[in-house]
Design a protein around this motif. Structure first.
Motif, PDB file in Angstrom:
ATOM      1  N   UNK A 157      34.990  50.069  47.056  1.00 45.43           N
ATOM      2  CA  UNK A 157      33.746  49.292  47.063  1.00 45.43           C
ATOM      3  C   UNK A 157      33.824  48.093  46.116  1.00 45.43           C
ATOM      4  N   UNK A 158      34.673  48.199  45.097  1.00 45.93           N
ATOM      5  CA  UNK A 158      34.834  47.123  44.119  1.00 45.93           C
ATOM      6  C   UNK A 158      35.863  46.128  44.667  1.00 45.93           C
ATOM      7  N   UNK A 159      35.402  44.943  45.018  1.00 45.89           N
ATOM      8  CA  UNK A 159      36.293  43.943  45.611  1.00 45.89           C
ATOM      9  C   UNK A 159      36.754  42.899  44.584  1.00 45.89           C
ATOM     10  N   UNK A 160      36.465  43.116  43.316  1.00 48.45           N
ATOM     11  CA  UNK A 160      36.902  42.195  42.268  1.00 48.45           C
ATOM     12  C   UNK A 160      38.420  42.202  42.157  1.00 48.45           C
ATOM     13  N   UNK A 161      38.972  41.039  41.833  1.00 45.76           N
ATOM     14  CA  UNK A 161      40.417  40.908  41.669  1.00 45.76           C
ATOM     15  C   UNK A 161      40.715  40.210  40.345  1.00 45.76           C
ATOM     16  N   UNK A 166      54.164  32.201  39.437  1.00 42.00           N
ATOM     17  CA  UNK A 166      53.076  32.315  40.395  1.00 42.00           C
ATOM     18  C   UNK A 166      52.075  33.357  39.943  1.00 42.00           C
ATOM     19  N   UNK A 167      51.022  33.452  40.705  1.00 43.16           N
ATOM     20  CA  UNK A 167      49.994  34.467  40.458  1.00 43.16           C
ATOM     21  C   UNK A 167      49.600  35.059  41.796  1.00 43.16           C
ATOM     22  N   UNK A 168      49.325  36.330  41.774  1.00 42.95           N
ATOM     23  CA  UNK A 168      48.865  37.017  42.966  1.00 42.95           C
ATOM     24  C   UNK A 168      47.567  37.740  42.609  1.00 42.95           C
ATOM     25  N   UNK A 169      46.596  37.663  43.491  1.00 45.96           N
ATOM     26  CA  UNK A 169      45.335  38.350  43.229  1.00 45.96           C
ATOM     27  C   UNK A 169      45.507  39.839  43.488  1.00 45.96           C
ATOM     28  N   UNK A 170      45.248  40.626  42.469  1.00 43.48           N
ATOM     29  CA  UNK A 170      45.374  42.073  42.539  1.00 43.48           C
ATOM     30  C   UNK A 170      43.988  42.696  42.437  1.00 43.48           C
ATOM     31  N   UNK A 171      43.772  43.838  43.105  1.00 42.84           N
ATOM     32  CA  UNK A 171      42.484  44.525  42.938  1.00 42.84           C
ATOM     33  C   UNK A 171      42.276  44.927  41.485  1.00 42.84           C
ATOM     34  N   UNK A 172      41.081  44.719  40.999  1.00 39.13           N
ATOM     35  CA  UNK A 172      40.756  45.100  39.627  1.00 39.13           C
ATOM     36  C   UNK A 172      40.707  46.612  39.496  1.00 39.13           C
TER      37      UNK A 172
END
Length: 146
Positions: A72-76, A60-66
């Protein structure tokens, strides 16, 4: 040029330090290669004897904060993980986390090895998490962020 004993010692220590880093990297790479070959052989032996060990492995994959330090940075990024439920005493069994090193995770990383033996002994769920900069995830991260 006059080299004193202390200068020669410092030079030798410096050369030893630089060379030892390369030697340690080679040793680490060789140990990982041996582990991979051993686990592949075990997987092959289990498969030939009629077992289907891969049926217990899920990816599986889980979206993690970059960036965990900048709210303020919402990229994952999609962090890859593998799960082996073969030995888990659901729902009260422990969870063993195997964190991958400098390379990709393989299915047999959650099927063989000391951590797998311990999971069997303790009825644990075995979870392996791939490092964000190595293996399959590094390729996906590059594709994801260009």
């Amino acid at each position: 040029m006059n080299f004193s004993a202390s200068r020669c010692l410092i030079l030798l220590l410096l050369l030893n330090f630089v060379d030892s880093g390369q030697i340690l990297r080679r040793i680490k790479r060789r140990a990982r290669d041996i582990q991979i070959q051993k686990n592949k052989q075990l997987l092959l032996t289990l498969t030939v004897s009629g077992h289907q060990p891969l049926q217990h492995v899920k990816e599986g994959r889980i979206l993690q904060p970059l960036d965990h330090f900048n709210r303020q940075n919402v990229n994952t990024f999609p962090q890859r993980f593998l799960v082996n439920e073969a030995y888990w005493r659901d729902p009260d069994g422990p969870v063993f986390l195997f964190i991958g090193g400098e390379g990709p995770l393989f299915e047999y990383d959650v099927l063989a090895g000391h951590h797998s033996d311990m999971a069997e002994e303790h009825g644990a769920l075995l979870l392996a998490l791939e490092h964000r900069f190595y293996g399959d995830i590094s390729r996906l991260t590059l594709e994801y962020f260009g």
